[in-house]
Each structure stands twice: as C-alpha cells, then as structure tokens.
Write a protein that holds these residues in place. Structure first.
Motif, PDB file in Angstrom:
ATOM      1  N   GLU A  63       0.768  -1.278   0.104  1.00 26.35           N
ATOM      2  CA  GLU A  63       0.075  -0.042  -0.171  1.00 26.35           C
ATOM      3  C   GLU A  63       0.735   1.281   0.081  1.00 26.35           C
ATOM      4  OE1 GLU A  63      -3.329   0.446   2.736  1.00 26.35           O
ATOM      5  OE2 GLU A  63      -3.258  -1.956   2.768  1.00 26.35           O
ATOM      6  N   GLU A  64       2.004   1.312   0.636  1.00 24.66           N
ATOM      7  CA  GLU A  64       2.708   2.523   0.850  1.00 24.66           C
ATOM      8  C   GLU A  64       3.583   2.749  -0.573  1.00 24.66           C
ATOM      9  OE1 GLU A  64       5.243  -1.016   2.673  1.00 24.66           O
ATOM     10  OE2 GLU A  64       3.145  -0.251   2.889  1.00 24.66           O
ATOM     11  N   PHE A  91      -9.708  -6.529 -15.100  1.00 31.85           N
ATOM     12  CA  PHE A  91      -8.624  -6.247 -14.166  1.00 31.85           C
ATOM     13  C   PHE A  91      -8.382  -4.954 -14.420  1.00 31.85           C
ATOM     14  CE2 PHE A  91      -4.188  -6.022 -13.745  1.00 31.85           C
ATOM     15  CZ  PHE A  91      -4.045  -6.405 -12.242  1.00 31.85           C
ATOM     16  N   MET A  92      -7.885  -4.432 -15.504  1.00 32.91           N
ATOM     17  CA  MET A  92      -7.364  -3.033 -15.684  1.00 32.91           C
ATOM     18  C   MET A  92      -8.321  -2.150 -15.259  1.00 32.91           C
ATOM     19  SD  MET A  92      -4.369  -3.531 -16.683  1.00 32.91           S
ATOM     20  CE  MET A  92      -3.937  -1.960 -16.864  1.00 32.91           C
ATOM     21  N   SER A  93      -9.559  -2.007 -15.537  1.00 29.96           N
ATOM     22  CA  SER A  93     -10.630  -1.262 -15.065  1.00 29.96           C
ATOM     23  C   SER A  93     -10.750  -1.235 -13.570  1.00 29.96           C
ATOM     24  CB  SER A  93     -11.899  -1.643 -15.886  1.00 29.96           C
ATOM     25  OG  SER A  93     -13.173  -0.693 -15.443  1.00 29.96           O
ATOM     26  N   SER A  94     -10.698  -2.237 -12.864  1.00 27.97           N
ATOM     27  CA  SER A  94     -10.704  -2.390 -11.559  1.00 27.97           C
ATOM     28  C   SER A  94      -9.605  -1.611 -10.717  1.00 27.97           C
ATOM     29  CB  SER A  94     -10.911  -3.687 -10.985  1.00 27.97           C
ATOM     30  OG  SER A  94      -9.656  -4.558 -11.081  1.00 27.97           O
ATOM     31  N   ILE A 135      -6.317  -1.007  -4.526  1.00 26.60           N
ATOM     32  CA  ILE A 135      -5.599  -1.448  -5.579  1.00 26.60           C
ATOM     33  C   ILE A 135      -4.508  -2.793  -4.943  1.00 26.60           C
ATOM     34  CG2 ILE A 135      -3.501  -0.725  -7.005  1.00 26.60           C
ATOM     35  CD1 ILE A 135      -4.767   1.998  -7.213  1.00 26.60           C
ATOM     36  N   ALA A 136      -4.155  -2.484  -3.819  1.00 23.68           N
ATOM     37  CA  ALA A 136      -3.238  -3.494  -3.362  1.00 23.68           C
ATOM     38  C   ALA A 136      -4.050  -4.961  -3.287  1.00 23.68           C
ATOM     39  CB  ALA A 136      -2.568  -3.104  -1.980  1.00 23.68           C
ATOM     40  N   LYS A 137      -5.344  -4.865  -2.619  1.00 23.82           N
ATOM     41  CA  LYS A 137      -6.061  -5.973  -2.600  1.00 23.82           C
ATOM     42  C   LYS A 137      -6.288  -6.751  -4.126  1.00 23.82           C
ATOM     43  CE  LYS A 137     -10.608  -7.577  -0.877  1.00 23.82           C
ATOM     44  NZ  LYS A 137     -11.453  -7.980  -1.691  1.00 23.82           N
ATOM     45  N   ILE A 138      -6.537  -5.904  -4.962  1.00 22.81           N
ATOM     46  CA  ILE A 138      -6.899  -6.339  -6.453  1.00 22.81           C
ATOM     47  C   ILE A 138      -5.676  -6.995  -7.015  1.00 22.81           C
ATOM     48  CG2 ILE A 138      -7.390  -5.744  -8.777  1.00 22.81           C
ATOM     49  CD1 ILE A 138      -8.961  -3.295  -7.621  1.00 22.81           C
ATOM     50  N   ASN A 198      -4.948 -11.256  -7.634  1.00 25.43           N
ATOM     51  CA  ASN A 198      -4.613 -11.548  -8.937  1.00 25.43           C
ATOM     52  C   ASN A 198      -3.104 -11.986  -9.330  1.00 25.43           C
ATOM     53  OD1 ASN A 198      -7.058 -10.899 -10.957  1.00 25.43           O
ATOM     54  ND2 ASN A 198      -7.100  -9.338  -9.446  1.00 25.43           N
ATOM     55  N   LEU A 199      -2.314 -11.718  -8.231  1.00 26.05           N
ATOM     56  CA  LEU A 199      -0.594 -11.972  -8.486  1.00 26.05           C
ATOM     57  C   LEU A 199      -0.325 -13.180  -7.719  1.00 26.05           C
ATOM     58  CD1 LEU A 199       0.710  -8.471  -8.986  1.00 26.05           C
ATOM     59  CD2 LEU A 199       0.150 -10.156 -10.743  1.00 26.05           C
ATOM     60  N   SER A 200      -1.180 -13.650  -6.722  1.00 22.10           N
ATOM     61  CA  SER A 200      -0.737 -14.664  -5.782  1.00 22.10           C
ATOM     62  C   SER A 200      -1.148 -16.095  -6.559  1.00 22.10           C
ATOM     63  CB  SER A 200      -1.561 -14.732  -4.705  1.00 22.10           C
ATOM     64  OG  SER A 200      -2.955 -14.933  -4.694  1.00 22.10           O
TER      65      SER A 200
END
Length: 154
Positions: free
Chosen positions: A9-10, A132-135, A145-148, A152-154
């Motif tokens: 987030e930071e 994904f890009m829209s979100s 954004i961090a949550k999204i 999606n990256l894990s």
C-alpha cells in the motif's frame, strides 16, 4: 517468490497527476528509494533506459507502462504503482518511435531477471483482462489497488 508480496500500500498511488513520463518515473522511484528498495541512481537509470527501450503497452482502453532498469540499481525486489488522472505519453514497447497514452504505471525493481520474467508474464496476462485493468484504474485507494493486485498475482 510470492509476487503478491510486492503489492504494498505504501508504494501505490491512485489518481495522481504528472506532466510527463519522466515525472511519474522520478516520483515512483523516489518512493522506492525512501523504502530502501533501490539505490539513489535508480531513477536516472530508469529514465535513461526508457529513452532507448520504452515500456508502454497498448492493451486496450487502459494502457500501461512497466519501466525498469538493471538489477545493479536494485537492493530488493519491489514495485511502485501509480494510476494517472490524465494519461501521460510513453514510447510503445513494440514500436519505440510511437507514443501512446498510459493510464497505469508499474515501476519495477528487478533483482532476479529469471523471477522478473515469471512476474512479467503473470502481469502481462492480467493486462489483457479489461475488467482487471478497469478495476485497478477505477480504484480510489491504495488499499483497494493492493487488494486487487494481491488477489490476482498470488
């Protein structure tokens, strides 16, 4: 490496404004420097690399750039992200002389080139996903954004 760990987030900045791609690169690089992720000369190296090897990707309505540079400027793997209120022009990766408006910038601090290829492959698949890009682009907080990204990256 768990790529989701890079979404901190930071180091995420939603809805920011810059005059050009150099401004956004220098801003994001300063944040990575503050966190100790990269060396002091990282920003200059990224800006210089972007001139010869642009990183703009035309992926739909919401374009993205993935500026980065050599591992010798990096202390630890990391990523800083900005969504832009107004797009800025980046050179197009596959047509360097052509400029495209970019809405989302992922400044990557690459320590392990092999790991980078895996990460980039995962990210590139997501870039092609319009929802994904829209979100990412419409999210109003770094936490969203961090949550999204983590999902999606894990």
């Amino acid at each position: 490496m768990d790529f989701a760990e890079l979404a901190k987030e930071e180091l995420i900045f939603p809805s920011v404004e810059f005059e050009d791609n150099v401004g956004v690169i220098r801003f994001l690089a300063s944040k990575l420097i503050d966190e100790g992720v990269v060396k002091a000369d990282f920003a200059d190296a990224v800006v210089e690399r972007e001139k010869g090897f642009p990183t703009g990707l035309q992926v739909g309505e919401i374009n993205v750039a993935i500026p980065h540079t050599d591992a010798k400027y990096v202390n630890a793997a990391g990523m800083a992200v900005a969504t832009l209120k107004r797009p800025v022009n980046f050179g197009k990766m596959d047509e360097p002389e052509k400029k495209i408006p970019v809405h989302v910038v992922f400044l990557l601090a690459v320590l392990d080139p092999q790991g980078y290829i895996k990460f980039l492959s995962k990210l590139a698949r997501k870039f092609g996903d319009a929802s994904f890009m829209s979100s990412i682009y419409s999210a109003s907080t770094a936490k969203e954004i961090a949550k999204i990204l983590k999902e999606n990256l894990s």
